[in-house]
Design an enzyme around this catalytic site. Structure first.
Site, short mmCIF file in Angstrom:
data_model
loop_
_atom_site.label_atom_id
_atom_site.label_comp_id
_atom_site.label_asym_id
_atom_site.label_seq_id
_atom_site.Cartn_x
_atom_site.Cartn_y
_atom_site.Cartn_z
N HIS A 76 0.84 -1.20 0.00
CA HIS A 76 0.00 0.00 0.00
C HIS A 76 0.88 1.25 0.00
CE1 HIS A 76 -3.60 2.35 1.65
NE2 HIS A 76 -2.58 3.19 1.76
N GLU A 77 1.85 1.29 0.91
CA GLU A 77 2.71 2.47 1.03
C GLU A 77 3.69 2.58 -0.13
OE1 GLU A 77 1.64 4.63 2.94
OE2 GLU A 77 0.40 3.36 4.23
N HIS A 80 2.10 4.20 -3.09
CA HIS A 80 2.06 5.67 -3.04
C HIS A 80 3.34 6.27 -3.63
CE1 HIS A 80 -1.67 6.34 -0.92
NE2 HIS A 80 -1.32 5.56 0.08
#
Length: 177
Positions: A76-77, A80
């Protein structure tokens, strides 16, 4: 929990690297590796600092949910950062939304994950001591951090319902029978 054990930090670094290797193979380009910090506090599992190319993770949530953390939070990170590298600011394009179309696509197509914006980890591992305060209508439990701000004179809190300032509730000793 304070420090993350060294073997867990190593697993975290390896998982971040694996996500970048996967992205590089799929996207046909290389990416610098971010600095990784395991020092987040609060309820968030992780965050990506785009301009400084850093990833921050919550050590308490990581230790309590190790496999799910590595499987879901790390990609998820990383997604980004990848979205920022590919479509981010400074490219003359409209601002990219944090969990927008590009990020969702990265989660689905690159990592094979459903693009969820929040985790569902049990937050009881984050339980912190509270200090009782009172207004005219109810009791409030302030975190130790907020209580310390009150003690140092850095903050004053008010009830959202009655708008009165919160005062520390004095513990009345119970008389012995």
């Amino acid at each position: 929990m304070s420090a993350t054990p060294a073997h867990l930090e190593q697993l975290l670094h390896q998982r971040v690297d694996a996500c970048f290797v996967q992205a590089e193979a799929r996207l046909g380009r290389t990416f610098a590796r971010p600095r990784i910090h395991c020092n987040m506090r609060g309820r968030a599992a992780g965050s990506a600092r785009l301009q400084t190319w850093e990833l921050r993770f919550n050590p308490a949530l990581y230790q309590a949910n190790q496999q799910a953390f590595l499987d879901e939070v790390v990609p998820h990170e990383v997604a980004h950062l990848l979205v920022y590298a590919l479509w981010g600011e400074g490219r003359g394009k409209a601002r990219v939304l944090p969990h927008g179309q590009q990020w969702q696509s990265m989660m689905r197509e690159l990592f094979g994950l459903e693009p969820r914006t929040t985790h569902s980890f049990d937050l009881t591992v984050l339980a912190q001591r509270t200090v009782p305060y009172r207004c005219h209508c109810q009791q409030h439990l302030l975190s130790v951090r907020r209580h310390n701000k009150v003690v140092r004179g850095e903050a004053r809190y008010h009830c959202r319902r009655c708008k009165q300032p919160l005062e520390r509730e004095r513990q009345v000793p119970v008389p012995a029978e």
